[in-house]
Structure formats: structure tokens, C-alpha cells
Write a protein that holds these residues in place. Structure first.
Motif, short mmCIF file in Angstrom:
data_model
loop_
_atom_site.label_atom_id
_atom_site.label_comp_id
_atom_site.label_asym_id
_atom_site.label_seq_id
_atom_site.Cartn_x
_atom_site.Cartn_y
_atom_site.Cartn_z
N GLN A 203 58.63 35.56 -14.07
CA GLN A 203 60.17 35.79 -14.12
C GLN A 203 60.65 35.54 -15.56
N ASN A 204 59.85 34.48 -16.07
CA ASN A 204 60.26 34.22 -17.49
C ASN A 204 59.88 35.25 -18.50
N PHE B 258 60.38 45.50 -18.89
CA PHE B 258 59.09 45.69 -17.95
C PHE B 258 58.07 46.28 -18.40
N GLU B 259 58.21 47.41 -19.13
CA GLU B 259 56.94 48.32 -19.39
C GLU B 259 55.92 47.54 -20.36
N VAL C 54 58.42 39.03 -7.31
CA VAL C 54 59.74 38.83 -8.57
C VAL C 54 60.67 40.06 -8.10
N GLN C 55 60.15 41.03 -8.42
CA GLN C 55 60.99 42.17 -8.48
C GLN C 55 61.96 42.40 -7.14
N ASP C 56 61.11 42.13 -6.01
CA ASP C 56 61.75 42.22 -4.85
C ASP C 56 63.26 41.30 -4.69
N GLN C 57 62.68 39.95 -5.21
CA GLN C 57 63.85 38.92 -5.28
C GLN C 57 64.91 39.34 -6.19
N TYR C 58 64.38 40.12 -7.18
CA TYR C 58 65.65 40.79 -8.00
C TYR C 58 66.41 41.61 -7.35
N GLY D 193 56.73 33.41 -23.77
CA GLY D 193 56.56 33.87 -22.45
C GLY D 193 55.12 33.93 -22.16
N TRP D 194 54.42 34.44 -22.98
CA TRP D 194 52.87 34.66 -22.57
C TRP D 194 52.22 33.13 -22.76
#
Lengths: 228, 130, 148
Positions: free
Chosen positions: A50-51, A58-59, A87-91, A25-26
């Protein structure tokens, strides 16, 4: 920034692995980040974020970002955090949509209106009755009575755990509305403890016929219908 | 004076409400109904409200008032055709239409009337006793 | 909205619909306009019926007790959900005892179920009333659109 990222790529990656516990991911993220100064699409960055969220908690993602903030010069922290918010809002939106869908399914399941005999409908109430549910269930029952030209509605409350003054009020409104449509109401399924409580708090359902359970209610309904 | 069209069936008077009910029209309708009850020998009044999509406390009261008036002439009253949403709204407002019988449609009303009269349409009103 | 010497300050420009209640047929006009408005705003059928009934009650009160007055209607957007607000305003005789008037079945005139206000309150999500004798009455009700 691009040069720095590309030259120190593997170093940064292994540090990120130490900080966040995972390397995947990184890689993707760093590559997209390297394109930032040349111009990278928001959606692309959001996708890589997102990936990350799918792989790492999250942390840990935030830990990784904070690390990058420290060691990478000109790290566009504000921009990256903004994308994280998107992204969080989308979730959140997806979750809310899913919840609404679940609510609808639940509402359908919990309020089946059944044509149980000629001119007799059955409404087995299940679950707690709040204002919204009481409204939608009443509407559904009344529409169903209208469609089926039912003469008797059996309303069974075995599945209603609590009947207090508020719930009692909703039920009485439902009963009265059904009667205004020329349909009799048979109430069944009041459990001993509820019968006890109802009288203590002063609710009476004297506007309807009360039978002990569904069996006796159905028997009574059929005998009435056959007579009519 | 005929303000609304009415239909006599056996000794029942069917009154479909299709116009707006206000102080002047209600008065006229009530008088028409009372006169027709006398002239035609009516024992049961059936008010059809299936085209009314809003019944507020005023209309409710007018209906109740009418039922009480015809009761003075020995007639019972049926209201048929209350729409589902109207029924729910009335119940939620806490309006009580005591002394009135309800049916979903004319067929339902007649079945109920027949039953109440001991299986005969003709002759006795339900307030008559042997 | 502030209350000074007048009962309330209302600017018609803030509202989507304004109906003057003077004749009995204005009650029907107000009712129909609220019905259409609520439908256009995608309120459920149940709520459209409740709103139409409420405005019918309020408009009739204006007609019967004050002789004339106004119905104001507008859509309010509150945190993403739509609210329909109805204001019934008149400079009529006012209500002497509000508590008494809000009881179901109470009526000063013989020919009615009373002001129907308790009924309106039960149908709406929010209900506000202010009345001063010889000054007038204002009733404000709100209903939130349900997103089923």
C-alpha cells in the motif's frame, strides 16, 4: 532469499530506483520481503505494498516487482501478486463506499422538500430523472406531504434538463400519487424548448395545474390556500 | 345489517375500512352503505382507508364500484387516508380512480366538502343545483 | 426451469415460502408472508409495498380464474445483490390472448380492472408469463433490492 536480499540490499535498491524512478517505499518492502521465509503476516506485506502504491504509480510498482522476480532466487511471485490483488480490492471497496456516500449526499441535496407556505410544499427537481431517483424523490415528497398535511405541492422542473416520454411518465406517476393524497399539484419551470418537445412527443400534464414559473405558481398556491 | 362501524356527521357518512375486503365482505359493506344513505339522508360518503397498507386493482375496483353505486343515490365519494407508499404504488400501476375525491384526513375532507358546497356542511350535496 | 408438457417445472424445495391458494383468505396469507419476508430481507418500504401488492394481484388471479394454485417465493443472490422472486402457478383455464390480457384495463369479467398483470409488470424489475389454454398459467416476477 533473506541472505541475498540483505547482502545485495543497496545494489537492488539503486536498481529499483532506476526501474521505478523512486527509492522510498522499496526499502520497507525489501525488509518485509526478507522476513518471508521465516513467516511474515499478510497484513504487514500488504501495508508495505500500500505504501508503495501511495508513492509510485501502479505500472512502476509492477516494473519493480518484475525486476525483483528476475534477479531474486525463490522470489515468492505468486504470493506477492496475491497481496497486490488484495490491496487493489481494498481500494476498490473504499472507492465504491465513497461513491455510494456521494450519491446519497447528492440525492439529499438535489431533492430538498421545502415547506414554503402554510399547507404548501415545494419540490425543486434538479438533475436527470432515472428510475431510482424518480422513486426516491416521489417517496420523499409523499412522506413530506403526509407529515406536513400539505394541500398543495409545487413541483418545479427548471433544473431538469431533459423531459422525454420516460421522464414524463415518472412525473405523471408522481403527480397522480400526490393527488391520491388529496393534495393539488402545481407544475412550474417548463422551459420553451421542453414545452415544444413535450407536445410534439404527445405528453400532456393535463392532470395538474401548470404555471409558467415559481413566482406565478407560488402566487396561485397562496391565493388558493387563503381561500380554503 | 351492520358489517362495519359507520359514523354520521352532518349529512356525511364516514366509513373506516378496518377489515379485510373480499367478495363477501365488500357486498355486505356496499349494501350497508346504500341502506344507511337512504335511512340517514346522506349526501356524501367518506371512506377512510388509512389502515390499509396494500391496495391492489381489486380493492381499487371495489372502491370505484361503491362510488358509482352511491352516485346513483345522489352521493359523492371521498377517499381519505391513502398512505404515501400506497398512493405511489397505485399511480405506478396506472390505476385511475375517476370520479372520486381524495383527502389526506377527515379534516381535509370536510374542508373540501364545505368548499364544494359553497361553505355549508348541511343540506345540499354537490350534485344538487339551485 | 424447463418447459416440457407441463407448463413449467417447479420444485417446492427450491423455495423459501410456499402458499397454497384455495380460499379467499389465502390471498391475505400470501400477502402477509411476502411482506414479512421482504421486510426481513431489508427491502425498502416502497419495494415491500410493491411486492405485497404484486403478490396480492397474482394470488387473486389464481383464486378468481383457476380456483386454486400456488405462490412460491424465494430469495436469489445475484452478484451480491438480493433478488426476491415470486412465482404464481395454477392449472386453471389459461389465458387465451396474452397480449390482450397484458393491456391495461382489459378484463373478461365485469367486476374488475382486469387481470392487473400490466400493473404488476410495471411494479417489478422482471416479469415473465406463460399460459396455455386448459393447461394453466405461470407468472414469475422478480424485484432487486436497492442499496440506497
Amino acid at each position: 532469499m533473506k541472505e541475498y536480499l540483505l547482502t545485495k540490499f543497496n545494489e537492488i535498491l539503486s536498481e529499483l530506483e532506476k526501474v521505478s524512478g523512486v527509492k522510498e517505499g522499496w526499502e520497507d518492502f525489501l525488509i518485509v520481503l526478507a522476513k518471508y521465509e521465516e513467516g511474515v503476516k499478510e497484513s504487514e506485506l500488504q501495508k508495505s505494498i500500500q505504501n508503495l502504491f501511495e508513492i509510485i504509480p501502479f505500472e512502476k510498482v509492477v516494473d519493480g516487482i518484475e525486476y525483483l522476480e528476475k534477479i531474486v532466487k525463490n522470489f515468492p511471485a505468486g504470493y506477492v501478486y496475491k497481496q497486490i490483488c488484495c490491496v487493489q480490492d481494498q481500494y476498490l471497496k473504499e472507492k465504491n463506499n465513497y461513491l455510494t456516500e456521494l450519491k446519497n449526499v447528492l440525492s439529499e441535496l438535489a431533492t430538498p422538500t421545502i415547506r414554503i407556505w402554510k399547507d404548501v410544499v415545494l419540490l425543486p427537481l434538479i438533475g436527470t430523472l432515472d428510475s431510482e431517483r424518480a422513486q426516491s424523490m416521489s417517496e420523499k415528497l409523499l412522506e413530506f406531504i403526509s407529515e406536513t398535511r400539505a394541500k398543495i405541492a409545487i413541483i418545479d422542473v427548471t433544473g431538469v434538463p431533459i423531459i422525454d416520454t420516460v421522464v414524463g411518465g415518472y412525473l405523471i406517476e408522481m403527480f397522480n400519487a400526490v393527488k391520491l393524497m388529496g393534495c393539488d399539484v402545481i407544475l412550474t419551470g417548463i422551459k420553451p424548448n421542453i414545452a415544444h418537445t413535450l407536445v410534439k412527443i404527445g405528453i400532456d400534464f393535463n392532470m395538474v395545474i401548470v404555471k409558467r414559473d415559481l413566482e406565478s405558481g407560488l402566487k396561485y398556491a397562496i391565493s388558493e390556500i387563503e381561500e380554503k | 345489517m351492520r358489517v362495519v362501524p359507520t359514523i354520521k356527521l352532518f349529512d356525511c357518512l364516514i366509513v373506516p375500512i378496518q377489515i379485510e375486503l373480499n367478495d363477501s365482505t365488500v357486498e355486505k359493506i356496499q349494501n350497508q352503505i346504500l341502506n344507511e344513505i337512504e335511512k340517514l339522508g346522506i349526501n356524501t360518503l367518506i371512506i377512510d382507508v388509512s389502515t390499509i397498507d396494500v391496495i391492489d386493482s381489486y380493492i381499487s375496483y371495489m372502491l370505484l364500484e361503491t362510488a358509482n353505486m352511491v352516485k346513483m343515490m345522489g352521493c359523492d365519494t371521498f377517499i381519505c387516508g391513502i398512505q404515501p407508499q400506497v398512493a405511489l404504488t397505485l399511480a405506478q400501476m396506472g390505476i385511475d380512480l375517476k370520479g372520486i375525491n381524495f383527502a389526506q384526513d377527515l379534516e381535509g375532507a370536510f374542508k373540501l366538502i364545505k368548499r364544494m358546497r359553497g361553505n355549508s356542511y348541511e343540506g345540499k350535496g354537490i350534485f344538487d343545483r339551485d | 426451469m424447463k418447459e416440457k408438457e407441463s407448463l413449467i417445472e417447479i420444485d417446492p424445495k427450491d423455495y423459501d415460502i410456499v402458499v397454497k391458494i384455495k380460499d379467499e383468505k389465502d390471498i391475505v396469507v400470501a400477502r402477509q408472508m411476502v411482506k414479512d419476508f421482504a421486510k426481513r430481507l431489508n427491502f425498502s418500504l416502497g419495494d415491500v409495498t410493491k411486492l405485497s401488492t404484486a403478490v396480492s394481484e397474482l394470488a387473486r388471479n389464481i383464486y378468481r380464474y383457476a380456483g386454486e394454485g400456488f405462490i412460491f417465493v424465494r430469495e436469489i443472490n445475484d452478484k451480491g445483490s438480493a433478488i426476491l422472486e415470486i412465482v404464481a402457478y395454477d392449472n386453471g383455464p389459461g389465458i387465451k390472448d396474452l397480449n390482450l390480457a397484458m393491456q391495461s384495463g382489459y378484463s373478461t369479467t365485469k367486476g374488475s380492472f382486469g387481470l392487473g398483470l400490466s400493473g404488476v409488470k410495471r411494479l417489478m424489475d422482471e416479469f415473465y408469463i406463460n399460459s396455455k389454454v386448459d393447461k394453466g398459467t405461470v407468472v414469475i416476477v422478480k424485484k432487486r433490492r436497492r442499496n440506497y
